[in-house]
Design a protein around this motif. Structure first.
Motif, PDB file in Angstrom:
ATOM      1  N   SER A   1       2.566  10.409  -0.777  1.00  9.79           N
ATOM      2  CA  SER A   1       3.349  10.846   0.382  1.00  9.79           C
ATOM      3  C   SER A   1       3.088   9.895   1.542  1.00  9.79           C
ATOM      4  O   SER A   1       2.039   9.258   1.622  1.00  9.79           O
ATOM      5  CB  SER A   1       2.980  12.280   0.782  1.00  9.79           C
ATOM      6  OG  SER A   1       1.653  12.335   1.259  1.00  9.79           O
ATOM      7  N   VAL A   2       4.061   9.828   2.431  1.00  8.06           N
ATOM      8  CA  VAL A   2       3.927   8.987   3.615  1.00  8.06           C
ATOM      9  C   VAL A   2       4.696   9.618   4.769  1.00  8.06           C
ATOM     10  O   VAL A   2       5.777  10.183   4.568  1.00  8.06           O
ATOM     11  CB  VAL A   2       4.388   7.529   3.351  1.00  8.06           C
ATOM     12  CG1 VAL A   2       5.856   7.466   3.046  1.00  8.06           C
ATOM     13  CG2 VAL A   2       4.043   6.615   4.509  1.00  8.06           C
ATOM     14  N   PHE A   5       0.798  -1.217   0.000  1.00 12.05           N
ATOM     15  CA  PHE A   5       0.000   0.000   0.000  1.00 12.05           C
ATOM     16  C   PHE A   5       0.837   1.276   0.000  1.00 12.05           C
ATOM     17  O   PHE A   5       0.676   2.136  -0.855  1.00 12.05           O
ATOM     18  CB  PHE A   5      -0.939  -0.014   1.216  1.00 12.05           C
ATOM     19  CG  PHE A   5      -1.824   1.196   1.316  1.00 12.05           C
ATOM     20  CD1 PHE A   5      -2.906   1.359   0.466  1.00 12.05           C
ATOM     21  CD2 PHE A   5      -1.581   2.174   2.268  1.00 12.05           C
ATOM     22  CE1 PHE A   5      -3.721   2.468   0.555  1.00 12.05           C
ATOM     23  CE2 PHE A   5      -2.394   3.282   2.367  1.00 12.05           C
ATOM     24  CZ  PHE A   5      -3.470   3.435   1.513  1.00 12.05           C
ATOM     25  N   PHE A   6       1.748   1.405   0.964  1.00 12.68           N
ATOM     26  CA  PHE A   6       2.473   2.660   1.123  1.00 12.68           C
ATOM     27  C   PHE A   6       3.345   3.039  -0.071  1.00 12.68           C
ATOM     28  O   PHE A   6       3.413   4.226  -0.420  1.00 12.68           O
ATOM     29  CB  PHE A   6       3.287   2.664   2.419  1.00 12.68           C
ATOM     30  CG  PHE A   6       2.412   2.640   3.637  1.00 12.68           C
ATOM     31  CD1 PHE A   6       1.461   3.628   3.858  1.00 12.68           C
ATOM     32  CD2 PHE A   6       2.513   1.614   4.557  1.00 12.68           C
ATOM     33  CE1 PHE A   6       0.635   3.597   4.965  1.00 12.68           C
ATOM     34  CE2 PHE A   6       1.698   1.589   5.675  1.00 12.68           C
ATOM     35  CZ  PHE A   6       0.755   2.583   5.878  1.00 12.68           C
ATOM     36  N   ASP A  61      -0.971  10.593   2.148  1.00  8.50           N
ATOM     37  CA  ASP A  61      -1.772  11.620   1.479  1.00  8.50           C
ATOM     38  C   ASP A  61      -1.817  12.891   2.315  1.00  8.50           C
ATOM     39  O   ASP A  61      -2.883  13.456   2.550  1.00  8.50           O
ATOM     40  CB  ASP A  61      -3.201  11.107   1.260  1.00  8.50           C
ATOM     41  CG  ASP A  61      -3.552  11.003  -0.207  1.00  8.50           C
ATOM     42  OD1 ASP A  61      -2.719  11.371  -1.042  1.00  8.50           O
ATOM     43  OD2 ASP A  61      -4.672  10.555  -0.502  1.00  8.50           O
ATOM     44  N   MET A  62      -0.649  13.318   2.791  1.00  8.98           N
ATOM     45  CA  MET A  62      -0.573  14.525   3.602  1.00  8.98           C
ATOM     46  C   MET A  62       0.711  15.279   3.271  1.00  8.98           C
ATOM     47  O   MET A  62       1.664  14.682   2.758  1.00  8.98           O
ATOM     48  CB  MET A  62      -0.653  14.210   5.096  1.00  8.98           C
ATOM     49  CG  MET A  62       0.486  13.378   5.650  1.00  8.98           C
ATOM     50  SD  MET A  62       0.443  13.101   7.457  1.00  8.98           S
ATOM     51  CE  MET A  62      -1.152  12.388   7.732  1.00  8.98           C
ATOM     52  N   GLU A  63       0.706  16.544   3.580  1.00  9.27           N
ATOM     53  CA  GLU A  63       1.897  17.369   3.411  1.00  9.27           C
ATOM     54  C   GLU A  63       2.765  17.253   4.659  1.00  9.27           C
ATOM     55  O   GLU A  63       2.307  16.792   5.714  1.00  9.27           O
ATOM     56  CB  GLU A  63       1.498  18.829   3.164  1.00  9.27           C
ATOM     57  CG  GLU A  63       0.736  19.051   1.870  1.00  9.27           C
ATOM     58  CD  GLU A  63       1.533  18.696   0.626  1.00  9.27           C
ATOM     59  OE1 GLU A  63       2.754  18.953   0.601  1.00  9.27           O
ATOM     60  OE2 GLU A  63       0.941  18.146  -0.324  1.00  9.27           O
ATOM     61  N   LYS A  71       7.769  12.285   0.042  1.00  6.10           N
ATOM     62  CA  LYS A  71       6.756  12.720  -0.910  1.00  6.10           C
ATOM     63  C   LYS A  71       7.214  12.387  -2.321  1.00  6.10           C
ATOM     64  O   LYS A  71       8.411  12.431  -2.615  1.00  6.10           O
ATOM     65  CB  LYS A  71       6.517  14.220  -0.778  1.00  6.10           C
ATOM     66  CG  LYS A  71       5.386  14.742  -1.638  1.00  6.10           C
ATOM     67  CD  LYS A  71       5.107  16.189  -1.339  1.00  6.10           C
ATOM     68  CE  LYS A  71       3.962  16.668  -2.215  1.00  6.10           C
ATOM     69  NZ  LYS A  71       3.602  18.044  -1.936  1.00  6.10           N
ATOM     70  N   ASP A  72       6.244  12.088  -3.183  1.00  8.47           N
ATOM     71  CA  ASP A  72       6.502  11.747  -4.577  1.00  8.47           C
ATOM     72  C   ASP A  72       7.396  10.513  -4.648  1.00  8.47           C
ATOM     73  O   ASP A  72       6.980   9.459  -4.207  1.00  8.47           O
ATOM     74  CB  ASP A  72       7.062  12.944  -5.346  1.00  8.47           C
ATOM     75  CG  ASP A  72       6.086  14.116  -5.361  1.00  8.47           C
ATOM     76  OD1 ASP A  72       4.861  13.863  -5.428  1.00  8.47           O
ATOM     77  OD2 ASP A  72       6.535  15.264  -5.287  1.00  8.47           O
TER      78      ASP A  72
END
Length: 144
Positions: A13-14, A7-8, A71-73, A110-111
């Motif tokens: 983003s993680v 999943f991750f 899915d967060m900044e 991220k990305d």
């Protein structure tokens, strides 16, 4: 573990929070395993307090926990850490005689990120935090 593999890596983003409960052995040795179990439960409740659609907590084993956000900044990940710290502080206000102290290391990607490298970084940061906690309490940072 399947989420880490399946999943991750597919997320944009993680945020990985690697956590370790401090003083569990001391609590088990001085107050008994029932008290140690209560400490583990308090740690788990602190993670449950901040779970959302894109945030999940896991007990990895023993006194080790992980909190994952996706899915967060990065600023949201830092805010989540503060929210979790507040939840733990609130749980510690309970008059049960048990202070739950948890070392936490946060790594954010991220990305294009390497999940294994983020896990390693979160682990390193958790150990740095563990030492900082002990020093802040006037304790030997190498003591168990």
């Amino acid at each position: 573990m399947s989420m880490m593999n399946d999943f991750f890596p597919n997320q944009k983003s993680v945020a990985i929070f690697n956590m370790d409960v401090n003083y569990l052995k001391r609590v088990n040795d001085t107050l008994g395993h029932e008290a140690g179990d209560a400490l583990i439960v308090k740690a788990a409740k602190s993670l449950l307090a901040v779970e959302k659609d894109n945030v999940r907590g896991f007990r990895m084993g023993g006194d080790e926990f992980m909190l994952f956000g996706w899915d967060m900044e990065e600023d949201e990940a830092n805010a989540l850490k503060k929210e979790w710290e507040g939840a733990l502080a609130k749980l510690n206000e309970e008059n049960d005689g048990l202070e739950c102290v948890i070392a936490c290391g946060l790594a954010y990607g991220k990305d294009e990120f390497d999940l294994k490298e983020l896990l390693k970084l979160a682990d390193e940061r958790m150990y740095e935090n563990k030492v900082a906690i002990k020093i802040s309490r006037g304790e030997d940072p190498n003591a168990r």
